[in-house]
Structures are given as structure tokens and as C-alpha cells.
Scaffold this motif. Structure first.
Motif, PDB file in Angstrom:
ATOM      1  N   THR A   8       0.834  -1.197   0.000  1.00 25.99           N
ATOM      2  CA  THR A   8       0.000   0.000   0.000  1.00 25.99           C
ATOM      3  C   THR A   8       0.870   1.248   0.000  1.00 25.99           C
ATOM      4  N   GLU A   9       1.980   1.195   0.708  1.00 27.24           N
ATOM      5  CA  GLU A   9       2.891   2.341   0.760  1.00 27.24           C
ATOM      6  C   GLU A   9       3.463   2.648  -0.619  1.00 27.24           C
ATOM      7  N   PHE A  10       3.850   1.603  -1.353  1.00 26.11           N
ATOM      8  CA  PHE A  10       4.398   1.799  -2.688  1.00 26.11           C
ATOM      9  C   PHE A  10       3.337   2.396  -3.618  1.00 26.11           C
ATOM     10  N   LYS A  11       2.141   1.825  -3.582  1.00 21.84           N
ATOM     11  CA  LYS A  11       1.051   2.338  -4.416  1.00 21.84           C
ATOM     12  C   LYS A  11       0.759   3.797  -4.081  1.00 21.84           C
ATOM     13  N   SER A  12       0.725   4.102  -2.793  1.00 19.84           N
ATOM     14  CA  SER A  12       0.444   5.471  -2.353  1.00 19.84           C
ATOM     15  C   SER A  12       1.519   6.434  -2.827  1.00 19.84           C
ATOM     16  N   SER A  13       2.764   5.994  -2.809  1.00 16.61           N
ATOM     17  CA  SER A  13       3.845   6.874  -3.255  1.00 16.61           C
ATOM     18  C   SER A  13       3.749   7.136  -4.758  1.00 16.61           C
ATOM     19  N   ILE A  14       3.357   6.133  -5.524  1.00 16.46           N
ATOM     20  CA  ILE A  14       3.177   6.312  -6.966  1.00 16.46           C
ATOM     21  C   ILE A  14       2.032   7.291  -7.222  1.00 16.46           C
ATOM     22  N   VAL A  15       0.930   7.129  -6.507  1.00 13.19           N
ATOM     23  CA  VAL A  15      -0.227   8.025  -6.665  1.00 13.19           C
ATOM     24  C   VAL A  15       0.148   9.444  -6.257  1.00 13.19           C
ATOM     25  N   ALA A  16       0.927   9.589  -5.189  1.00 14.11           N
ATOM     26  CA  ALA A  16       1.354  10.922  -4.751  1.00 14.11           C
ATOM     27  C   ALA A  16       2.201  11.589  -5.831  1.00 14.11           C
ATOM     28  N   LEU A  17       3.101  10.842  -6.447  1.00 12.39           N
ATOM     29  CA  LEU A  17       3.923  11.396  -7.536  1.00 12.39           C
ATOM     30  C   LEU A  17       3.046  11.807  -8.715  1.00 12.39           C
ATOM     31  N   TYR A  18       2.051  10.984  -9.029  1.00 16.61           N
ATOM     32  CA  TYR A  18       1.112  11.306 -10.105  1.00 16.61           C
ATOM     33  C   TYR A  18       0.356  12.595  -9.771  1.00 16.61           C
ATOM     34  N   ASN A  19      -0.096  12.718  -8.534  1.00 15.77           N
ATOM     35  CA  ASN A  19      -0.842  13.903  -8.110  1.00 15.77           C
ATOM     36  C   ASN A  19       0.017  15.162  -8.096  1.00 15.77           C
ATOM     37  N   GLU A  20       1.331  14.987  -7.994  1.00 23.18           N
ATOM     38  CA  GLU A  20       2.252  16.122  -8.027  1.00 23.18           C
ATOM     39  C   GLU A  20       2.578  16.561  -9.448  1.00 23.18           C
ATOM     40  N   GLY A  21       2.059  15.834 -10.442  1.00 20.54           N
ATOM     41  CA  GLY A  21       2.237  16.266 -11.821  1.00 20.54           C
ATOM     42  C   GLY A  21       2.984  15.301 -12.723  1.00 20.54           C
TER      43      GLY A  21
END
Length: 59
Positions: A8-21
Motif C-alpha cells: 500500500t505504501e508503494f502504491k500510495s507513493s506512486i499516486v502521490a507522484l502522479y498527483n504532483e504532476g
């Protein structure tokens, strides 16, 4: 062949990077993922605010 599972942490980090642009293509290339997988995670986690995702990642 057994499917690889991601934390879940890895997925969340990928989503956070996506949300940052970052684009799904760039993330998929960098982390050796399918673009559809990245977009699926974004879709599933879009209701969670980015600030909360970042807290999860840095926990």
C-alpha cells in the motif's frame, strides 16, 4: 506465474507522484509498471487527499 503484489505504501507513493504532476507513462517507465496499473491505483486512491497519502508514505 504468480502475480507480483505491491505494498500500500508503494502504491500510495506512486499516486502521490502522479498527483504532483508526473505522468502515468513516466512513472510506469521509471518503476517498471504497466500504465494501466498506475492509472488503476490513481483511480482507486483518488478519494484520498494527497497530504494523507504523503503521511502514509513517510510513516
Amino acid at each position: 506465474m504468480k502475480a507480483k503484489r505491491y505494498s500500500t505504501e508503494f502504491k500510495s507513493s506512486i499516486v502521490a507522484l502522479y498527483n504532483e504532476g508526473r505522468t502515468a507513462n513516466s512513472l510506469a517507465n521509471e518503476y517498471h509498471l504497466a500504465v494501466q496499473m498506475v492509472m488503476g491505483w490513481v483511480k482507486n486512491l483518488k478519494s484520498i487527499p494527497t497530504a494523507l497519502i504523503l503521511k502514509i508514505v513517510h510513516f
